[in-house]
Design an enzyme around this catalytic site. Structure first.
Site, PDB file in Angstrom:
ATOM      1  N   VAL A  99      49.347  40.212  49.903  1.00 57.01           N
ATOM      2  CA  VAL A  99      47.945  39.824  49.754  1.00 57.01           C
ATOM      3  C   VAL A  99      47.359  40.638  48.609  1.00 57.01           C
ATOM      4  O   VAL A  99      47.607  41.845  48.501  1.00 57.01           O
ATOM      5  CB  VAL A  99      47.144  40.073  51.044  1.00 57.01           C
ATOM      6  CG1 VAL A  99      45.684  39.645  50.863  1.00 57.01           C
ATOM      7  CG2 VAL A  99      47.782  39.355  52.230  1.00 57.01           C
ATOM      8  N   CYS A 100      46.598  39.980  47.750  1.00 60.37           N
ATOM      9  CA  CYS A 100      45.865  40.663  46.682  1.00 60.37           C
ATOM     10  C   CYS A 100      46.833  41.447  45.789  1.00 60.37           C
ATOM     11  O   CYS A 100      47.885  40.956  45.423  1.00 60.37           O
ATOM     12  CB  CYS A 100      44.773  41.535  47.311  1.00 60.37           C
ATOM     13  SG  CYS A 100      43.501  42.139  46.191  1.00 60.37           S
ATOM     14  N   THR A 101      46.505  42.680  45.468  1.00 61.50           N
ATOM     15  CA  THR A 101      47.338  43.487  44.581  1.00 61.50           C
ATOM     16  C   THR A 101      48.628  43.950  45.236  1.00 61.50           C
ATOM     17  O   THR A 101      49.453  44.587  44.575  1.00 61.50           O
ATOM     18  CB  THR A 101      46.547  44.705  44.078  1.00 61.50           C
ATOM     19  OG1 THR A 101      46.011  45.415  45.204  1.00 61.50           O
ATOM     20  CG2 THR A 101      45.401  44.283  43.170  1.00 61.50           C
TER      21      THR A 101
END
Length: 208
Positions: A99-101
């Site tokens: 998720v995300c970075t």
């Protein structure tokens, strides 16, 4: 099914708890909070989540969930044990997700080389430099790897994964239980719709 929810300092709580609420309550799931060292881990918001197991205690999870957070750059530089664990665990996992970075950690482990993947919009260039083929989609499924864009996209990722594992009807029931029906009050949730000056301010914030 053993699901490893990975913890490290500076991660974003929602990156982890969003997918957790979608996946963990399902029958047969054994959810594990894992980190380099068992014990409390402080998120970037100050929330503390306790890792019940060390990474080495779960060498072959069925599913891996890697969150992002404002500590992503420090994690890339310092979480060498985590990166090594990801590289070793990935070949045995049925699904590996981020998720995300968090996708930058998968890329650092060599999992995303030459593969389509998404991440928070502000670090797409970093993900590309780490060898991934960057997508602007909210969720990208490429074989056994699922990546999600920024923070809230982790819920979407969890639902997409639930549909793959347990079928669409189960995923739809989960969505209804969560009453996941986003109706944001503002139209600034995308880099394409937010004012340019806001985009730059957020970019500086996330990039540090």
């Amino acid at each position: 099914m053993d699901i490893a929810f990975v913890l490290y300092p500076g991660m974003t709580a929602l990156d982890l708890t969003g997918p957790y609420e979608v996946l963990a309550p399902n029958p047969g799931v054994r959810a594990h909070f894992v980190a380099a060292t068992p014990g409390p881990v402080t998120c970037d918001s100050g929330m503390v989540i306790t890792a019940g197991s060390a990474l080495g205690d779960l060498p072959r999870p069925d599913v891996i969930v890697v969150p992002g957070g404002s500590g992503w750059r420090a994690a890339l530089d310092n979480e060498t044990e985590l990166v090594a664990w990801l590289a070793a665990a990935y070949p045995h996992a049925t699904w590996t997700t981020s998720v995300c970075t968090g996708s930058t950690l998968l890329a650092k482990a060599g999992i995303l080389t030459g593969r389509p993947a998404t991440t928070h919009w502000s670090v797409r260039d970093v993900l590309a430099d780490l060898g991934a083929t960057v997508s602007t989609e909210r969720v990208v499924i490429d074989g056994d790897v699922v990546t999600a864009a920024g923070v809230s996209a982790g819920i979407d990722m969890g639902l997409r994964l639930a549909a793959e594992v347990w079928g669409e009807e189960t995923a739809q029931r989960i969505q209804l239980v969560l009453e996941y029906d986003p109706q944001p009050p503002f139209d600034t949730g995308s880099v394409d719709s937010a004012p340019p000056e806001m985009v730059e301010a957020v970019r500086r914030l996330v990039r540090g």
